[in-house]
Scaffold this motif. Structure first.
Motif, PDB file in Angstrom:
ATOM      1  N   GLY A 136       0.786  -1.201   0.000  1.00 53.62           N
ATOM      2  CA  GLY A 136       0.000   0.000   0.000  1.00 53.62           C
ATOM      3  C   GLY A 136       0.832   1.270   0.000  1.00 53.62           C
ATOM      4  O   GLY A 136       2.009   1.294  -0.329  1.00 53.62           O
ATOM      5  N   GLY A 137       0.159   2.333   0.447  1.00 55.01           N
ATOM      6  CA  GLY A 137       0.719   3.668   0.367  1.00 55.01           C
ATOM      7  C   GLY A 137       1.979   3.880   1.178  1.00 55.01           C
ATOM      8  O   GLY A 137       2.903   4.564   0.733  1.00 55.01           O
ATOM      9  N   LYS A 138       2.044   3.308   2.369  1.00 51.79           N
ATOM     10  CA  LYS A 138       3.259   3.462   3.189  1.00 51.79           C
ATOM     11  C   LYS A 138       4.439   2.755   2.541  1.00 51.79           C
ATOM     12  O   LYS A 138       5.549   3.283   2.484  1.00 51.79           O
ATOM     13  CB  LYS A 138       3.026   2.931   4.604  1.00 51.79           C
ATOM     14  CG  LYS A 138       2.145   3.817   5.432  1.00 51.79           C
ATOM     15  CD  LYS A 138       1.987   3.285   6.839  1.00 51.79           C
ATOM     16  CE  LYS A 138       1.011   4.179   7.595  1.00 51.79           C
ATOM     17  NZ  LYS A 138       0.737   3.661   8.939  1.00 51.79           N
ATOM     18  N   LEU A 139       4.186   1.537   2.048  1.00 51.29           N
ATOM     19  CA  LEU A 139       5.251   0.795   1.382  1.00 51.29           C
ATOM     20  C   LEU A 139       5.696   1.520   0.115  1.00 51.29           C
ATOM     21  O   LEU A 139       6.889   1.645  -0.157  1.00 51.29           O
ATOM     22  CB  LEU A 139       4.797  -0.628   1.069  1.00 51.29           C
ATOM     23  CG  LEU A 139       5.827  -1.545   0.414  1.00 51.29           C
ATOM     24  CD1 LEU A 139       7.091  -1.670   1.265  1.00 51.29           C
ATOM     25  CD2 LEU A 139       5.210  -2.919   0.149  1.00 51.29           C
ATOM     26  N   ALA A 140       4.746   2.034  -0.658  1.00 52.01           N
ATOM     27  CA  ALA A 140       5.091   2.774  -1.875  1.00 52.01           C
ATOM     28  C   ALA A 140       5.898   4.024  -1.536  1.00 52.01           C
ATOM     29  O   ALA A 140       6.843   4.376  -2.248  1.00 52.01           O
ATOM     30  CB  ALA A 140       3.825   3.151  -2.646  1.00 52.01           C
ATOM     31  N   GLY A 141       5.547   4.692  -0.439  1.00 50.73           N
ATOM     32  CA  GLY A 141       6.309   5.856  -0.017  1.00 50.73           C
ATOM     33  C   GLY A 141       7.738   5.500   0.344  1.00 50.73           C
ATOM     34  O   GLY A 141       8.687   6.204  -0.015  1.00 50.73           O
TER      35      GLY A 141
END
Length: 196
Positions: A136-141
């Motif tokens: 998700g978004g945290k991993l993508a960040g």
């Protein structure tokens, strides 16, 4: 060298899911429009369909075309696990980046408790197809410096709040569009490549 590709659906305001992980609000259009869109995406990215759904879509014997590895954060992995699918993409090498998951619920899944940048760099150095960053978004960040391609499926809906596509500090990172296709259901799929 293998590439890390973030293939993801987003709202017009950059959310990949609602505040509680909802994604059933994405508009698909009429049944005919939805079928045409799904057929086109399944043809291009068949390996992104969960293993349990591949037979119903006639993809059981379809070889992986783009990816042979998937990376997921705990939030992206948990919905399948909650539905009794501890190995949602058995046709791919599966990695879940999570400090809280502990032991993998399936021998087909590798849980990585930290250092996702090191993992991605190691995977890129191995032979194989590209690596799919599922979310998700945290991993993508966290992985933003290693993302080589974005495939953004932009849906004509505003979520208002929810999980961002990239949950990170202010980090302007440039990408150049390579390909764009708009479907009759209003979804626009754009491929971007990272630029120096």
């Amino acid at each position: 060298m293998r590439k890390l590709v973030y293939y993801v659906a987003v709202t017009l305001d950059g959310r990949i899911a609602g505040p509680r992980g909802e994604f059933d609000f994405y508009p698909m259009g009429t049944p005919e429009q939805a079928a045409a869109y799904s057929a086109a995406m399944n043809e291009r990215y068949p390996e992104t369909i969960p293993t349990a759904a591949r037979a119903a879509l006639g993809l059981t014997d379809t070889p992986n075309r783009r990816f042979d590895t998937v990376l997921m954060g705990r939030g992206a992995y948990q919905p399948g696990l909650d539905e009794g699918m501890p190995s949602p993409y058995a046709h791919l090498k599966q990695y879940v980046i999570s400090r809280s998951l502990g032991r993998a619920p399936s021998p087909d899944v590798t849980v990585v408790p930290g250092h996702p940048l090191r993992l991605v760099r190691d995977l890129k150095g191995q032979d194989g197809l590209d690596i799919w960053l599922c979310g998700g978004g945290k991993l993508a960040g966290t992985l933003l410096p290693e993302i080589d391609r974005l495939v953004i499926k932009s849906y004509p809906v505003v979520a208002g709040s929810g999980i961002p596509a990239f949950d990170t500090a202010f980090t302007p990172t440039h990408f150049a569009p390579e390909d764009r296709r708009t479907f009759d259901n209003g979804v626009t799929v754009t491929t971007y490549r990272s630029t120096p």
